[in-house]
Design a protein around this motif. Structure first.
Motif, short mmCIF file in Angstrom:
data_model
loop_
_atom_site.label_atom_id
_atom_site.label_comp_id
_atom_site.label_asym_id
_atom_site.label_seq_id
_atom_site.Cartn_x
_atom_site.Cartn_y
_atom_site.Cartn_z
N THR A 135 1.70 -2.21 7.67
CA THR A 135 2.17 -3.11 6.62
C THR A 135 3.05 -2.35 5.63
OG1 THR A 135 0.19 -4.46 6.83
CG2 THR A 135 1.47 -4.70 4.79
N PHE A 136 4.15 -3.00 5.25
CA PHE A 136 5.04 -2.47 4.22
C PHE A 136 5.24 -3.54 3.17
CE2 PHE A 136 5.94 -0.03 7.98
CZ PHE A 136 6.08 1.26 7.50
N VAL A 137 5.46 -3.11 1.94
CA VAL A 137 5.62 -4.02 0.80
C VAL A 137 6.92 -3.67 0.09
CG1 VAL A 137 4.64 -4.81 -1.39
CG2 VAL A 137 3.12 -4.16 0.50
N ILE A 138 7.69 -4.71 -0.22
CA ILE A 138 8.88 -4.50 -1.04
C ILE A 138 8.45 -4.66 -2.49
CG2 ILE A 138 11.17 -5.36 -1.66
CD1 ILE A 138 11.46 -6.26 1.25
N ARG A 145 5.58 -8.87 1.88
CA ARG A 145 4.82 -8.03 2.81
C ARG A 145 5.29 -8.27 4.24
NH1 ARG A 145 0.41 -5.53 1.03
NH2 ARG A 145 -0.21 -5.97 -1.09
N TYR A 146 5.39 -7.17 4.98
CA TYR A 146 5.79 -7.22 6.37
C TYR A 146 4.89 -6.29 7.18
CZ TYR A 146 10.19 -9.21 4.67
OH TYR A 146 11.13 -9.99 4.08
N ARG A 147 4.61 -6.67 8.42
CA ARG A 147 3.97 -5.76 9.37
C ARG A 147 5.04 -5.42 10.40
NH1 ARG A 147 -0.85 -7.76 10.17
NH2 ARG A 147 -0.11 -9.43 11.49
N VAL A 148 5.25 -4.12 10.63
CA VAL A 148 6.30 -3.67 11.52
C VAL A 148 5.68 -2.88 12.67
CG1 VAL A 148 8.44 -2.34 11.71
CG2 VAL A 148 7.90 -3.52 9.56
N GLU A 149 6.07 -3.25 13.88
CA GLU A 149 5.71 -2.50 15.08
C GLU A 149 6.97 -1.84 15.60
OE1 GLU A 149 3.58 -4.69 18.12
OE2 GLU A 149 2.78 -6.03 16.57
N TRP A 150 6.88 -0.55 15.93
CA TRP A 150 8.04 0.20 16.41
C TRP A 150 7.88 0.43 17.91
CZ3 TRP A 150 11.64 2.35 12.80
CH2 TRP A 150 12.72 3.02 13.40
N HIS A 151 8.77 -0.18 18.68
CA HIS A 151 8.80 0.01 20.13
C HIS A 151 10.05 0.82 20.46
CE1 HIS A 151 5.56 -2.92 20.71
NE2 HIS A 151 6.12 -3.55 19.70
N GLY A 185 14.56 2.58 -3.11
CA GLY A 185 13.31 3.21 -3.54
C GLY A 185 12.20 2.21 -3.79
N GLN A 186 12.30 1.03 -3.18
CA GLN A 186 11.33 -0.04 -3.42
C GLN A 186 10.44 -0.35 -2.22
OE1 GLN A 186 14.02 -3.20 -4.55
NE2 GLN A 186 13.62 -2.83 -6.71
N LEU A 187 10.46 0.51 -1.20
CA LEU A 187 9.65 0.25 -0.02
C LEU A 187 8.34 1.06 -0.11
CD1 LEU A 187 9.44 -1.28 2.62
CD2 LEU A 187 10.45 0.69 3.77
N LEU A 188 7.23 0.34 -0.06
CA LEU A 188 5.91 0.96 -0.19
C LEU A 188 5.07 0.59 1.03
CD1 LEU A 188 5.19 -0.13 -3.87
CD2 LEU A 188 6.21 2.02 -3.11
N THR A 189 4.05 1.40 1.27
CA THR A 189 3.05 1.09 2.28
C THR A 189 1.70 1.52 1.71
OG1 THR A 189 2.47 1.29 4.63
CG2 THR A 189 3.23 3.30 3.52
N PRO A 190 0.64 0.80 2.06
CA PRO A 190 -0.67 1.24 1.56
C PRO A 190 -0.96 2.68 1.98
CG PRO A 190 -0.81 -0.96 2.50
CD PRO A 190 0.56 -0.43 2.84
#
Length: 104
Positions: free
Chosen positions: A41-44, A51-57, A95-100
């Motif tokens: 999960t990433f948060v702007i 909030r977004y959940r990103v999977e990297w393939h 500089g606004q991209l965060l992740t828990p």
């Protein structure tokens, strides 16, 4: 002399500021290995706190927009090149991209 960004602001709130696309990829893969769950999960960091959940393939990214209950409201599939135009990448540049800080 420019002020040094404060990392503690993000970490005090249990969040980690993401600085590069390479870090996005690393954080996703790290989370997947440790939790056994796809994506991260990433948060702007804006008024809306999107909030977004990103999977990297290998060939594409799966990007899920989440609501406040962590339910998926939309899904996009993008190549890494297309991802450069996504709002997550724009937030990263600002500089606004965060992740828990804890795995999710």
């Amino acid at each position: 002399m420019q002020p040094t960004p404060r990392h503690s602001q993000a970490s005090d709130a249990g969040m980690h500021r993401v600085r590069t696309l390479e870090e996005v990829e690393y954080l996703i893969k790290e989370s997947e290995v440790i939790t056994g769950q796809p994506g991260r999960t990433f948060v702007i960091a804006s008024a809306d706190q999107l909030r977004y959940r990103v999977e990297w393939h290998e060939l594409y990214l799966k990007i899920e927009r989440l609501n406040e209950h962590q339910d998926v409201v939309s899904t996009q599939f993008m190549t890494p090149l297309q991802f450069a135009t996504h709002s997550l990448t724009e937030a990263l540049k600002l500089g606004q991209l965060l992740t828990p800080a804890e795995f999710n």
